[in-house]
Design an enzyme around this catalytic site. Structure first.
Site, mmCIF file in Angstrom:
data_model
loop_
_atom_site.group_PDB
_atom_site.id
_atom_site.type_symbol
_atom_site.label_atom_id
_atom_site.label_comp_id
_atom_site.label_asym_id
_atom_site.label_seq_id
_atom_site.Cartn_x
_atom_site.Cartn_y
_atom_site.Cartn_z
ATOM 1 N N SER A 115 -53.617 -59.507 19.174
ATOM 2 C CA SER A 115 -54.520 -58.614 18.855
ATOM 3 C C SER A 115 -56.004 -59.075 18.921
ATOM 4 C CB SER A 115 -54.188 -58.019 17.469
ATOM 5 O OG SER A 115 -55.092 -57.103 17.138
ATOM 6 N N TYR B 265 -52.073 -58.876 8.535
ATOM 7 C CA TYR B 265 -51.940 -58.662 9.954
ATOM 8 C C TYR B 265 -52.650 -59.428 10.705
ATOM 9 C CZ TYR B 265 -51.705 -56.027 14.606
ATOM 10 O OH TYR B 265 -51.694 -55.760 15.752
HETATM 11 N N1 LIG Z 1 -51.510 -50.060 18.320
HETATM 12 C C1 LIG Z 1 -52.299 -50.797 18.324
HETATM 13 O O1 LIG Z 1 -53.603 -50.387 17.790
HETATM 14 C C2 LIG Z 1 -52.274 -52.379 18.654
HETATM 15 C C3 LIG Z 1 -53.448 -52.995 18.839
HETATM 16 C C4 LIG Z 1 -53.326 -54.269 19.184
HETATM 17 C C5 LIG Z 1 -52.072 -55.026 19.222
HETATM 18 N N2 LIG Z 1 -51.047 -54.426 19.052
HETATM 19 C C6 LIG Z 1 -49.610 -55.049 19.058
HETATM 20 O O2 LIG Z 1 -48.806 -54.301 20.191
HETATM 21 C C7 LIG Z 1 -47.428 -54.510 19.778
HETATM 22 C C8 LIG Z 1 -46.723 -53.133 20.126
HETATM 23 O O3 LIG Z 1 -47.626 -52.332 19.281
HETATM 24 P P1 LIG Z 1 -47.359 -50.535 19.243
HETATM 25 O O4 LIG Z 1 -48.523 -50.041 19.145
HETATM 26 O O5 LIG Z 1 -46.586 -50.395 20.441
HETATM 27 O O6 LIG Z 1 -46.581 -50.444 17.821
HETATM 28 P P2 LIG Z 1 -45.618 -49.360 17.399
HETATM 29 O O7 LIG Z 1 -45.494 -48.250 18.261
HETATM 30 O O8 LIG Z 1 -45.451 -49.381 16.094
HETATM 31 O O9 LIG Z 1 -44.082 -50.557 18.058
HETATM 32 C C9 LIG Z 1 -43.948 -51.522 17.380
HETATM 33 C C10 LIG Z 1 -42.377 -51.591 17.291
HETATM 34 O O10 LIG Z 1 -41.841 -52.936 16.906
HETATM 35 C C11 LIG Z 1 -40.623 -52.671 16.206
HETATM 36 N N3 LIG Z 1 -40.269 -53.429 14.929
HETATM 37 C C12 LIG Z 1 -41.217 -53.450 13.973
HETATM 38 N N4 LIG Z 1 -40.522 -54.507 13.193
HETATM 39 C C13 LIG Z 1 -39.123 -54.615 13.828
HETATM 40 C C14 LIG Z 1 -38.322 -55.713 13.317
HETATM 41 N N5 LIG Z 1 -38.296 -56.195 11.943
HETATM 42 N N6 LIG Z 1 -37.308 -55.830 14.291
HETATM 43 C C15 LIG Z 1 -37.014 -55.148 15.500
HETATM 44 N N7 LIG Z 1 -38.242 -54.540 15.941
HETATM 45 C C16 LIG Z 1 -39.463 -54.078 14.787
HETATM 46 C C17 LIG Z 1 -40.927 -51.161 15.584
HETATM 47 O O11 LIG Z 1 -39.780 -50.675 15.074
HETATM 48 P P3 LIG Z 1 -39.776 -49.380 13.873
HETATM 49 O O12 LIG Z 1 -41.006 -48.637 14.110
HETATM 50 O O13 LIG Z 1 -38.292 -48.881 13.776
HETATM 51 O O14 LIG Z 1 -40.111 -50.405 12.717
HETATM 52 C C18 LIG Z 1 -41.726 -50.563 16.870
HETATM 53 O O15 LIG Z 1 -40.584 -49.820 17.764
HETATM 54 C C19 LIG Z 1 -47.605 -54.962 18.432
HETATM 55 O O16 LIG Z 1 -47.276 -56.513 18.291
HETATM 56 C C20 LIG Z 1 -48.953 -54.752 17.917
HETATM 57 O O17 LIG Z 1 -49.494 -55.670 17.040
HETATM 58 C C21 LIG Z 1 -50.979 -53.072 18.750
#
Ligand SMILES: NC(=O)c1ccc[n+]([C@@H]2O[C@H](COP(=O)([O-])OP(=O)(O)OC[C@H]3O[C@@H](n4cnc5c(N)ncnc54)[C@H](OP(=O)(O)O)[C@@H]3O)[C@@H](O)[C@H]2O)c1
Length: 264
Positions: A137, A150
């Protein structure tokens, strides 16, 4: 890397970015092991994707990561690409942060990626082929108030990626670190979305982020920062952090009220 017929492990595959990335990777001809915590959501994602296996698991523990790595090797035979995308976030004043949530954030975002890499890298080295793709991120380069745990996890992930990339320099295994800015997914809860609107935070669509991730994989990029001017702020923060302290002070005052609210 050309992804046709490559075996890919994708964590966070049921999330906002993950489900779109899974479909796009399949479109490029990859075979996939789709990993996430929620089995039902994973099955729903996998239903529309050919050549995909579902692995439900908890990446916050050492045992969970080992079980996922073993299941992925069993399902795919060999792993060519590991995409560490699973993650979670917390938006709180640090003095009020839940210790279990803090440990879970480091456990999944940093240790989970390191553990899976540790389990799958030996096979890649044996076969002289592999890619490790870590999704960090912008908060992994600019420490953000109220996203303290985070930010720490993503700073760690960036350091891990850089060190491992240098360590593997003389091998065919490549390590990539990708840093999106805010993305419209369920990771950003109601309080974060309202804080983002109040502070005029830039947000990308998950579609755009997936497009950038695919381009980066296809072109074997080392480090990619998605979004301008955030990518420039990353460089300014490295050279002149006191300037960024000042620039963020007013925004932090606005964010504090949202960070102190109860609930999600
Ligand atoms: N969205 C943003 O603003 C953003 C910005 C920069 C970087 N990112 C990065 O991009 C990546 C994906 O994010 P996203 O936006 O797609 O978020 P998301 O929609 O919340 O997806 C993250 C996924 O990771 C799963 N997860 C969390 N804890 C877990 C565990 N203990 N074991 C297995 N799976 C687990 C979640 O499952 P559950 O929901 O069932 O817990 C969810 O399906 C992350 O690494 C995030 O830090 C996101």
């Amino acid at each position: 890397m050309d992804l046709r017929d490559k075996n890919v492990v994708l964590t966070g595959a049921a999330g906002g970015i993950g489900r779109l990335l899974a479909a796009s990777l399949a479109g490029q001809g990859a075979n996939m092991a789709l990993v996430d915590a929620n089995e039902d959501a994973l099955k729903e994602v996998a239903a529309g994707i050919k050549h995909s296996k579902v692995i439900a698991g908890d990446l916050s523990s050492a045992e969970g990561c080992l079980a996922v790595a073993d299941a992925a090797k069993k399902a795919l035979g060999k792993v060519d690409v590991l995409i560490n995308l699973a993650g979670l976030m917390s938006f709180r004043c640090f003095e009020e942060e839940d210790l279990e949530v803090m440990e879970r954030i480091i456990g999944v975002n940093l240790l989970g990626a390191m553990r899976l890499t540790r389990h799958l890298l030996p096979g890649m080295l044996e076969r002289n082929q592999g890619r490790i793709i870590n999704v960090g991120s912008v908060f992994g380069s600019i420490g953000f108030a109220y996203f303290t745990a985070y930010s720490a996890s993503k700073f760690g992930l960036r350091g891990f990626s850089e060190a491992l990339r240098r360590e593997l320099h003389d091998t065919p295994i490549k390590v990539m670190y990708l840093a999106p800015r805010a993305v419209k997914t369920p990771l950003n809860t109601g309080r974060i979305m309202r804080m983002g609107a109040a502070t005029k935070m830039n947000m990308d669509t998950p579609e755009l982020v997936v497009e950038k991730i695919l381009q980066a994989i296809n072109n074997d990029r080392k480090e990619v920062y998605i979004g301008f001017p955030e990518s420039l702020f990353v460089q300014i923060n490295q050279r002149f952090p006191r300037l960024v302290d000042k620039a963020l002070a007013a925004q932090n005052r606005i964010a504090r009220a949202f960070a102190k609210e109860k609930g999600n």
